[in-house]
Write an enzyme that holds these catalytic residues in place. Structure first.
Site: not given
Ligand code: NAD
Length: 465
Positions: A132-133, A156-157, A208, A228, A262
């Protein structure tokens, strides 16, 4: 099929409703994607490139509206959202151009009659699962190269921020890619899992948390994966550094995207001899941060995206205080806002390696300060983490900078800029011997990851003229 409400972290209001996929929807999307993948393989790279540029044009045409939507679903300041939309368009343009330059080697054979040629072939149907970021940028980082490489993409968000990813896929569909080449499925982890496990999905691109990454890798088995995951990036400040620049970079690295990044500055490692001089500079810089309504241009820190991040911040800070850390500024949710998700920039001194702030990714606007005496100790502290994405070092000595570049366990090391430095084309990803994942995102590197090298060995003597 059930409905998923999208709530604005800024106002608490409903900003959208989407349909969550059920098992039939997953099957139908994969079936369509299989046809899409066949059609994509037939499409010449130059034609893919043309359509990718059209996606970028469509994003740019709707930029203002998309930025506002992005702010509403994520909570990030409108300036950051505007940049994110522009960067997403840019990522499609990069992928378009890289598709045209996908050179592959031709090798001499040991047998003089043999010629060895290589080609890049698509991997097939991709499940692309995103966080979501960065609700638009990260889907763009995966969807654009997947299509450039001739694959079909099922996005698939995140269930928390699905609207921007949906807009991106809608643009790809409008740009004229074959039916089934780009689709979106909404829902939570169960939809992601169903995609990863399905035998007709060939490959997975995931961005994620490292916990979800582990589950995905197990479920994916021998499928191609690009992973990632989380970071815990340190910014190291040496005694010969430009301290004003280091302070500005640290505050930026902890407050950009409210620290929900991240590559956020998750730890600030400061050489003891300059600690006394750096801290006032940090506090001065921190005062300039403006927490507030993300739609206001002056706001530099918007609300956190969700309650789980706020709870993690509370847990990490309580642990730090209990173990002797000192909160210099911030430290708790700010009152007087429409939701309890507004969190001011927080600076904590005296952070030690056993604290959660040091050990885990906090993912909020917090700058934990730890001191070191020499480069060896700084390297040991920086590498005392099972995550390794991007680190930063501030020093005026090139020799010293290279010592860090060689010894820090991170996918990339930034010298004299923030851990938060990002451009769309350099290779970006987790270092080996860490749990941040594998593969590289960025420019041609994602495209290489998302395609397969096919070798042809041709006996020239035995082929007809
Ligand atoms: P998350 O792992 O909770 O969720 C990411 C996605 O995975 C979501 O779409 C979610 O629905 C899905 N998912 C959850 N369980 C699943 C399962 N079992 N199978 C398949 N899919 C599943 O992460 P998040 O909270 O959305 O994002 C924050 C994390 O992402 C942070 O750790 C951050 O560091 C990381 N991140 C990494 C990068 C990078 O480039 N390395 C970039 C951005 C964010």
């Amino acid at each position: 099929m059930h409905e998923l409400e999208v709530t604005s972290p800024a106002t608490g209001e409903k900003v959208g409703v989407v349909s969550a996929a059920d098992a039939d929807d997953v099957r139908a999307a994969i079936g369509a994607a299989r046809h899409g993948a066949e059609a994509m393989e037939e499409m010449a790279p130059f034609e893919r490139a043309e359509r990718l540029h059209v996606v970028a044009d469509l994003i740019e045409e709707q930029a203002e509206e998309l930025a506002r939507q992005l702010t509403m679903e994520s909570g990030k300041p409108i300036g950051e959202a505007t940049d994110e939309v522009a960067e997403s368009a840019d990522i499609f343009r990069w992928a378009a151009e890289e598709a045209k330059r996908l050179e592959t080697p031709a090798l001499p054979g040991a047998d003089p009659n043999k010629v060895v040629l290589t080609f890049r072939k698509p991997n097939g149907v991709y499940a692309l699962i995103t966080p979501w970021n960065f609700p638009m940028n990260i889907p763009a980082e995966l969807v654009a190269p997947a299509l450039a490489g001739g694959n079909a993409a099922i996005l698939k968000p995140s269930e928390l921020t699905p609207l921007s990813g949906m807009a991106l896929v809608a643009a790809a569909q409008e740009a004229g890619f074959p039916e089934g080449a780009a689709t979106v499925l909404n829902g939570g982890g169960e939809v992601g899992r169903a995609l990863v496990e399905h035998e007709a999905v060939d490959a997975v691109g995931f961005v994620g948390s490292h916990q979800t990454a582990e589950a995905i890798v197990r479920a994916a088995g021998l499928k191609r994966t690009l992973i990632e995951a989380s970071g815990n990036g340190p910014q190291i400040v040496c005694d010969d550094a430009d301290l004003e620049a280091a302070a500005a970079a640290a505050v930026y690295g902890a407050s950009f995207a409210s620290g929900q990044c991240c590559v956020a500055t998750e730890r600030l490692l400061v050489q003891e001899s300059v600690h006394g001089e750096l801290v006032p500079l940090l506090l001065e810089e921190a005062q300039r941060a403006v927490l507030g309504d993300p739609l206001e241009a002056a706001t530099s820190i918007g609300p956190l995206n969700n309650e789980a991040v706020a709870l993690k911040m509370e847990r990490h800070l309580a642990d730090a205080v209990e173990r002797g850390g000192e909160i210099l500024v911030g430290g708790a949710r700010a009152g007087g806002f429409p939701t309890p998700l507004y969190w001011p920039l927080t600076v904590v001194d005296g952070v030690t390696p056993e604290m959660l702030l040091f050990r885990e990714e906090s993912f909020g606007p917090v700058l934990p300060i730890t001191t070191f005496t020499d480069d060896e100790e700084a390297i040991d502290l920086a590498n005392d983490s099972d995550l390794g994405l991007q680190s930063a070092v501030f020093t005026s000595s090139l020799k010293r900078a290279f010592r860090y570049v060689n010894r820090l366990r991170a996918g990339s090391i930034v010298v004299n800029d923030s851990t938060d430095f990002w451009e769309p084309h350099p290779p970006f990803g987790g270092a080996s011997r860490t749990r941040t994942g594998w593969g590289r995102i960025g420019g041609k590197y994602t495209l290489l990851d998302m395609t397969d090298l096919r070798t042809a060995i041709i006996d020239v003597e035995k082929t007809d003229d």
